[in-house]
Motif scaffolding. Structure first.
Motif, PDB file in Angstrom:
ATOM      1  N   ASN A   1     -62.291 -23.046  53.806  1.00 26.10           N
ATOM      2  CA  ASN A   1     -61.574 -22.105  52.923  1.00 26.10           C
ATOM      3  C   ASN A   1     -60.065 -22.226  53.098  1.00 26.10           C
ATOM      4  O   ASN A   1     -59.345 -21.214  53.171  1.00 26.10           O
ATOM      5  CB  ASN A   1     -61.997 -20.661  53.200  1.00 26.10           C
TER       6      ASN A   1
ATOM      7  N   SER B   1     -59.818 -15.863  52.124  1.00 21.95           N
ATOM      8  CA  SER B   1     -61.039 -15.103  52.389  1.00 21.95           C
ATOM      9  C   SER B   1     -61.906 -15.153  51.135  1.00 21.95           C
ATOM     10  O   SER B   1     -61.431 -15.449  50.045  1.00 21.95           O
ATOM     11  CB  SER B   1     -60.700 -13.659  52.726  1.00 21.95           C
TER      12      SER B   1
ATOM     13  N   GLN C   1     -58.135 -13.158  49.287  1.00 27.24           N
ATOM     14  CA  GLN C   1     -56.925 -12.882  50.069  1.00 27.24           C
ATOM     15  C   GLN C   1     -56.433 -14.193  50.669  1.00 27.24           C
ATOM     16  O   GLN C   1     -57.225 -14.975  51.195  1.00 27.24           O
ATOM     17  CB  GLN C   1     -57.208 -11.862  51.160  1.00 27.24           C
TER      18      GLN C   1
ATOM     19  N   ARG D   1     -66.105 -15.753  49.513  1.00 30.77           N
ATOM     20  CA  ARG D   1     -67.110 -16.814  49.453  1.00 30.77           C
ATOM     21  C   ARG D   1     -66.926 -17.730  48.264  1.00 30.77           C
ATOM     22  O   ARG D   1     -67.579 -18.751  48.163  1.00 30.77           O
ATOM     23  CB  ARG D   1     -68.498 -16.193  49.397  1.00 30.77           C
TER      24      ARG D   1
END
Length: 123
Positions: A77, A25, A3, A27
């Motif tokens: 991220n 979002s 996302q 990992r």
């Protein structure tokens, strides 16, 4: 699943600067190539810049080369687009996108998209 949420858009005078951010979002962000695209009213979505998963390779549209810089921080991220020397023709909604493989200049080849952030450059 990834996302993406863009931020940092706004109204700026010609010659000014903005920095866009795209928070992701998931990992596996560090395994995705990332791109920035933009779409002005009545026009197709166009490529702006792209960066490889490692950040080691970057690509730019001719119209922004030398003015915009794409970068990423995989620990956060987040991918960034630093925009300098802005022009009225840079006015558009800016989108970030993620691609599970190599970078691309083609919007259709990206897997995930953010909702966009408006950039308006006044003359």
């Amino acid at each position: 699943q990834v996302q993406l949420v863009e931020s940092g858009g706004g109204l700026v005078q010609a010659g000014g600067s903005l920095r866009l951010s795209c928070a992701a979002s998931g990992r596996t962000f560090s395994s995705y190539a990332m791109g920035w695209f933009r779409q002005a009213p009545g026009k197709e979505r166009e490529f702006v810049a792209a960066i490889s998963w490692s950040g080691g390779s970057t690509y730019y549209a001719d119209s922004v080369k030398g003015r915009f810089t794409i970068s990423r921080d995989n620990a956060k991220n987040t991918v960034y687009l630093q925009m300098n020397s802005l022009k009225p023709e840079d006015t558009a909604v800016y989108y970030c996108a993620a691609r599970a493989t190599m970078t691309s200049r083609h919007p259709s080849e990206y897997d995930y998209w953010g909702q966009g952030t408006q950039v308006t450059v006044s003359s």
